[in-house]
Design a protein around this motif. Structure first.
Motif, PDB file in Angstrom:
ATOM      1  N   MET A  47       0.809  -1.238   0.174  1.00 51.46           N
ATOM      2  CA  MET A  47       0.000  -0.003  -0.065  1.00 51.46           C
ATOM      3  C   MET A  47       0.815   1.086   0.071  1.00 51.46           C
ATOM      4  SD  MET A  47      -2.961   1.201   2.751  1.00 51.46           S
ATOM      5  CE  MET A  47      -3.847   2.732   2.583  1.00 51.46           C
ATOM      6  N   ASN A  48       0.828   2.287  -0.687  1.00 47.99           N
ATOM      7  CA  ASN A  48       1.450   3.605  -0.923  1.00 47.99           C
ATOM      8  C   ASN A  48       0.985   4.273   0.172  1.00 47.99           C
ATOM      9  OD1 ASN A  48       2.659   2.858  -3.313  1.00 47.99           O
ATOM     10  ND2 ASN A  48       1.022   3.647  -4.585  1.00 47.99           N
ATOM     11  N   THR A  49       1.967   4.836   0.643  1.00 49.58           N
ATOM     12  CA  THR A  49       1.842   5.979   1.815  1.00 49.58           C
ATOM     13  C   THR A  49       1.707   7.445   1.262  1.00 49.58           C
ATOM     14  OG1 THR A  49       3.188   4.659   3.005  1.00 49.58           O
ATOM     15  CG2 THR A  49       2.945   7.126   3.947  1.00 49.58           C
ATOM     16  N   ILE A  50       0.854   8.040   1.938  1.00 47.47           N
ATOM     17  CA  ILE A  50       0.701   9.451   1.143  1.00 47.47           C
ATOM     18  C   ILE A  50       1.227  10.392   2.202  1.00 47.47           C
ATOM     19  CG2 ILE A  50      -0.985  11.141   0.899  1.00 47.47           C
ATOM     20  CD1 ILE A  50      -3.200   9.109   0.336  1.00 47.47           C
ATOM     21  N   GLY A  51       1.950  11.351   1.617  1.00 48.22           N
ATOM     22  CA  GLY A  51       2.765  12.191   2.452  1.00 48.22           C
ATOM     23  C   GLY A  51       1.792  13.359   3.173  1.00 48.22           C
ATOM     24  N   LYS A  52       2.560  13.783   3.967  1.00 48.19           N
ATOM     25  CA  LYS A  52       1.939  15.066   4.676  1.00 48.19           C
ATOM     26  C   LYS A  52       2.338  16.633   4.083  1.00 48.19           C
ATOM     27  CE  LYS A  52       0.405  17.060   9.003  1.00 48.19           C
ATOM     28  NZ  LYS A  52       0.656  16.883  10.551  1.00 48.19           N
ATOM     29  N   LEU A  53       1.691  17.451   3.495  1.00 46.05           N
ATOM     30  CA  LEU A  53       2.006  18.692   3.265  1.00 46.05           C
ATOM     31  C   LEU A  53       2.667  19.438   4.557  1.00 46.05           C
ATOM     32  CD1 LEU A  53       3.021  20.063   0.392  1.00 46.05           C
ATOM     33  CD2 LEU A  53       0.605  21.103   1.068  1.00 46.05           C
ATOM     34  N   GLU A  54       3.830  19.999   4.641  1.00 42.89           N
ATOM     35  CA  GLU A  54       4.285  20.848   5.741  1.00 42.89           C
ATOM     36  C   GLU A  54       4.776  21.989   5.400  1.00 42.89           C
ATOM     37  OE1 GLU A  54       6.990  18.652   8.255  1.00 42.89           O
ATOM     38  OE2 GLU A  54       6.197  16.652   7.812  1.00 42.89           O
ATOM     39  N   GLU A  55       4.333  23.268   6.154  1.00 39.35           N
ATOM     40  CA  GLU A  55       5.035  24.458   5.929  1.00 39.35           C
ATOM     41  C   GLU A  55       6.382  24.717   6.333  1.00 39.35           C
ATOM     42  OE1 GLU A  55       3.633  29.029   5.243  1.00 39.35           O
ATOM     43  OE2 GLU A  55       2.463  27.828   6.208  1.00 39.35           O
ATOM     44  N   VAL A  56       7.039  25.194   5.562  1.00 44.15           N
ATOM     45  CA  VAL A  56       8.404  25.321   6.016  1.00 44.15           C
ATOM     46  C   VAL A  56       8.686  27.240   6.265  1.00 44.15           C
ATOM     47  CG1 VAL A  56      11.167  25.322   5.495  1.00 44.15           C
ATOM     48  CG2 VAL A  56       9.568  23.511   4.742  1.00 44.15           C
ATOM     49  N   ASP A  57       9.508  27.259   7.230  1.00 40.72           N
ATOM     50  CA  ASP A  57       9.551  28.751   7.609  1.00 40.72           C
ATOM     51  C   ASP A  57      10.531  29.372   6.247  1.00 40.72           C
ATOM     52  OD1 ASP A  57      10.199  31.498   8.601  1.00 40.72           O
ATOM     53  OD2 ASP A  57      10.718  30.771  10.485  1.00 40.72           O
ATOM     54  N   VAL A  58      10.125  30.237   5.716  1.00 43.27           N
ATOM     55  CA  VAL A  58      10.845  30.783   4.693  1.00 43.27           C
ATOM     56  C   VAL A  58      12.036  31.612   5.120  1.00 43.27           C
ATOM     57  CG1 VAL A  58       8.800  31.403   3.068  1.00 43.27           C
ATOM     58  CG2 VAL A  58       9.588  33.178   4.651  1.00 43.27           C
ATOM     59  N   ARG A  59      12.189  31.820   6.487  1.00 40.84           N
ATOM     60  CA  ARG A  59      13.519  32.415   6.761  1.00 40.84           C
ATOM     61  C   ARG A  59      14.569  31.301   6.717  1.00 40.84           C
ATOM     62  NH1 ARG A  59      15.240  37.576   6.705  1.00 40.84           N
ATOM     63  NH2 ARG A  59      13.422  38.683   7.527  1.00 40.84           N
ATOM     64  N   GLU A  60      14.212  29.920   6.824  1.00 41.59           N
ATOM     65  CA  GLU A  60      15.188  28.890   6.666  1.00 41.59           C
ATOM     66  C   GLU A  60      15.712  28.700   5.204  1.00 41.59           C
ATOM     67  OE1 GLU A  60      13.341  25.415   8.210  1.00 41.59           O
ATOM     68  OE2 GLU A  60      12.796  26.168  10.081  1.00 41.59           O
ATOM     69  N   LEU A  61      14.950  29.369   4.165  1.00 38.37           N
ATOM     70  CA  LEU A  61      15.422  29.140   3.012  1.00 38.37           C
ATOM     71  C   LEU A  61      16.255  30.334   2.458  1.00 38.37           C
ATOM     72  CD1 LEU A  61      12.328  27.843   1.182  1.00 38.37           C
ATOM     73  CD2 LEU A  61      13.992  26.579   2.395  1.00 38.37           C
ATOM     74  N   TRP A  62      15.864  31.545   2.759  1.00 39.28           N
ATOM     75  CA  TRP A  62      16.386  32.852   2.570  1.00 39.28           C
ATOM     76  C   TRP A  62      16.500  33.652   4.160  1.00 39.28           C
ATOM     77  CZ3 TRP A  62      11.610  31.765  -0.051  1.00 39.28           C
ATOM     78  CH2 TRP A  62      11.669  31.061  -1.083  1.00 39.28           C
ATOM     79  N   LYS A  63      17.999  33.636   4.501  1.00 46.48           N
ATOM     80  CA  LYS A  63      18.180  34.391   5.758  1.00 46.48           C
ATOM     81  C   LYS A  63      17.958  35.789   5.694  1.00 46.48           C
ATOM     82  CE  LYS A  63      19.500  30.455   7.577  1.00 46.48           C
ATOM     83  NZ  LYS A  63      18.468  29.941   8.720  1.00 46.48           N
ATOM     84  N   HIS A  64      18.302  36.329   4.368  1.00 47.85           N
ATOM     85  CA  HIS A  64      18.232  37.774   4.317  1.00 47.85           C
ATOM     86  C   HIS A  64      17.522  38.101   2.899  1.00 47.85           C
ATOM     87  CE1 HIS A  64      19.338  42.025   3.904  1.00 47.85           C
ATOM     88  NE2 HIS A  64      19.827  41.959   5.293  1.00 47.85           N
ATOM     89  N   GLU A  65      16.349  39.186   3.108  1.00 49.59           N
ATOM     90  CA  GLU A  65      15.726  39.375   1.971  1.00 49.59           C
ATOM     91  C   GLU A  65      16.393  40.123   0.803  1.00 49.59           C
ATOM     92  OE1 GLU A  65      13.603  43.109   4.365  1.00 49.59           O
ATOM     93  OE2 GLU A  65      13.192  41.120   4.756  1.00 49.59           O
ATOM     94  N   GLN A  66      17.272  40.811   1.296  1.00 48.59           N
ATOM     95  CA  GLN A  66      18.011  41.825   0.311  1.00 48.59           C
ATOM     96  C   GLN A  66      18.879  40.733  -0.570  1.00 48.59           C
ATOM     97  OE1 GLN A  66      20.046  45.149   1.724  1.00 48.59           O
ATOM     98  NE2 GLN A  66      21.723  45.250   0.116  1.00 48.59           N
ATOM     99  N   TYR A  67      19.683  39.809   0.189  1.00 47.00           N
ATOM    100  CA  TYR A  67      20.955  39.498  -0.445  1.00 47.00           C
ATOM    101  C   TYR A  67      20.359  37.937  -1.008  1.00 47.00           C
ATOM    102  CZ  TYR A  67      23.660  43.048   1.652  1.00 47.00           C
ATOM    103  OH  TYR A  67      24.018  44.293   2.132  1.00 47.00           O
ATOM    104  N   ASP A  68      19.705  37.319  -0.086  1.00 42.40           N
ATOM    105  CA  ASP A  68      19.242  35.907  -0.661  1.00 42.40           C
ATOM    106  C   ASP A  68      17.934  35.917  -1.232  1.00 42.40           C
ATOM    107  OD1 ASP A  68      21.475  34.980   1.030  1.00 42.40           O
ATOM    108  OD2 ASP A  68      20.284  35.028   2.985  1.00 42.40           O
ATOM    109  N   PHE A  69      17.107  36.446  -0.870  1.00 40.03           N
ATOM    110  CA  PHE A  69      15.500  36.033  -1.454  1.00 40.03           C
ATOM    111  C   PHE A  69      15.886  37.111  -2.644  1.00 40.03           C
ATOM    112  CE2 PHE A  69      11.188  37.398  -2.579  1.00 40.03           C
ATOM    113  CZ  PHE A  69      10.742  36.108  -2.483  1.00 40.03           C
ATOM    114  N   SER A  70      16.077  38.396  -2.833  1.00 41.50           N
ATOM    115  CA  SER A  70      16.328  39.146  -3.877  1.00 41.50           C
ATOM    116  C   SER A  70      17.061  38.269  -5.091  1.00 41.50           C
ATOM    117  CB  SER A  70      16.665  40.401  -3.839  1.00 41.50           C
ATOM    118  OG  SER A  70      16.012  41.194  -3.063  1.00 41.50           O
TER     119      SER A  70
END
Length: 308
Positions: A1-24
């Motif tokens: 039987m296939n297992t269905i995964g659970k969608l989890e939200e990730v804090d965007v600050r973990e992906l981009w530490k700084h909006e100017q240098y990382d996110f932009s």
């Protein structure tokens, strides 16, 4: 039987530490700008980061390829605040921008209301978008960013305001608005082969083709019972001549003949194809007519791009 995964939200600050240098930096990459284009219905090119306006720096400044207008993007990987709202208006004024996009981690109710008010009370040429950036993953998968639109231009309200100032829509304006609304629905149903333009009462609809010198234009000419699809060259006779030197190859690739208007004495040049059957009093053929128009737009865009 296939297992269905659970969608989890990730804090965007973990992906981009700084909006100017990382996110932009992330957002300015071509594939991510294209994602933003899909969300807001623009065709952003000539992306610049950290553009000075007085002592402040706007995160991203770009041009909309189709319309040529200036667009600013302000990033804020936190909750909205008055400081950033003020900066957006300052940047818009200093850069003569027509579209303002505010990307935030969390849109507070008072700022959502402020953006809604601006959209409802500025003229039809000015547009404000408020987007939240979220990220999600399933199990150990890589996080996937997702833009969520919180506020966007309310075309109905703006059209209503314009109507009050200049009178009710006449029949032709109403029919054109209705045509473009249906046209966009068919474009969406076909997987959006080109970026949508917001429905208006105008008789034209522009599609980008990868250069600021030219674009594909769709023109509704009800009095002649036709739709004209054309490669519209803004102000470049050399480009027209280059295309015309490949006239036979281009028309063979398209599978139909074109009308080549160099328009000597004028800045613009036009290379046109006419589709008969437009009648604002009879919509029975709209589905076929719109699909044929979309087919021609795609063919002309892709073919002319190869000869740029």
């Amino acid at each position: 039987m296939n297992t269905i995964g659970k969608l989890e939200e990730v804090d965007v600050r973990e992906l981009w530490k700084h909006e100017q240098y990382d996110f932009s930096n992330w957002l300015s990459q071509d594939e991510n700008i294209e994602y933003l284009n899909d969300i807001v219905g623009l065709t952003l090119i000539d992306v610049d980061k950290e553009v000075y306006v007085g002592p402040y720096r706007c995160d991203i400044v770009a041009k909309d390829e189709t319309s040529g207008i200036t667009v600013i993007v302000e990033n804020q990987l936190e909750g909205t605040n008055h400081d950033h709202l003020g900066k957006i208006i300052t940047y818009a004024s200093g850069l003569d921008a027509k579209v303002m996009i505010w990307i935030v981690k969390e849109a507070k109710e008072e700022h959502r209301a402020a953006i809604e008010w601006l959209n409802n009370n500025t003229n039809n040429e000015i547009s404000f978008f408020l987007l939240e950036i979220h990220a999600y993953k399933i199990g150990d998968s890589k996080p996937a960013p997702k833009f969520e639109v919180v506020e966007k231009p309310n075309d109905f309200v703006k059209r209503s305001k314009k109507n009050i100032e200049s009178g009710e829509l006449n029949k032709s304006q109403g029919e054109r608005l209705n045509f473009w609304e249906q046209f966009n629905q068919i474009v969406i149903s076909r997987g959006k082969p080109f970026n949508l333009r917001k429905p208006t009462t105008d008789h034209w609809y522009d599609v980008a083709m990868g250069t600021s010198d030219a674009h594909i234009a769709i023109d509704l000419v009800n009095k002649d019972g036709r739709i004209v699809v054309e490669c519209y060259i803004n102000d470049n006779k050399e480009l027209f001549d280059s295309f015309e030197s490949h006239k036979e190859e281009i028309e063979n690739e398209l599978g139909f003949s074109l009308i080549w208007d160099r328009l000597d004495g004028k800045k613009a040049s036009r290379i046109k194809y006419r589709i008969q059957g437009l009648n604002f009093d009879d919509h029975s053929n709209y589905n076929d007519l719109m699909n044929k128009t979309i087919d021609v737009v795609i063919k002309m865009r892709d073919t002319f791009k190869r000869y740029l």
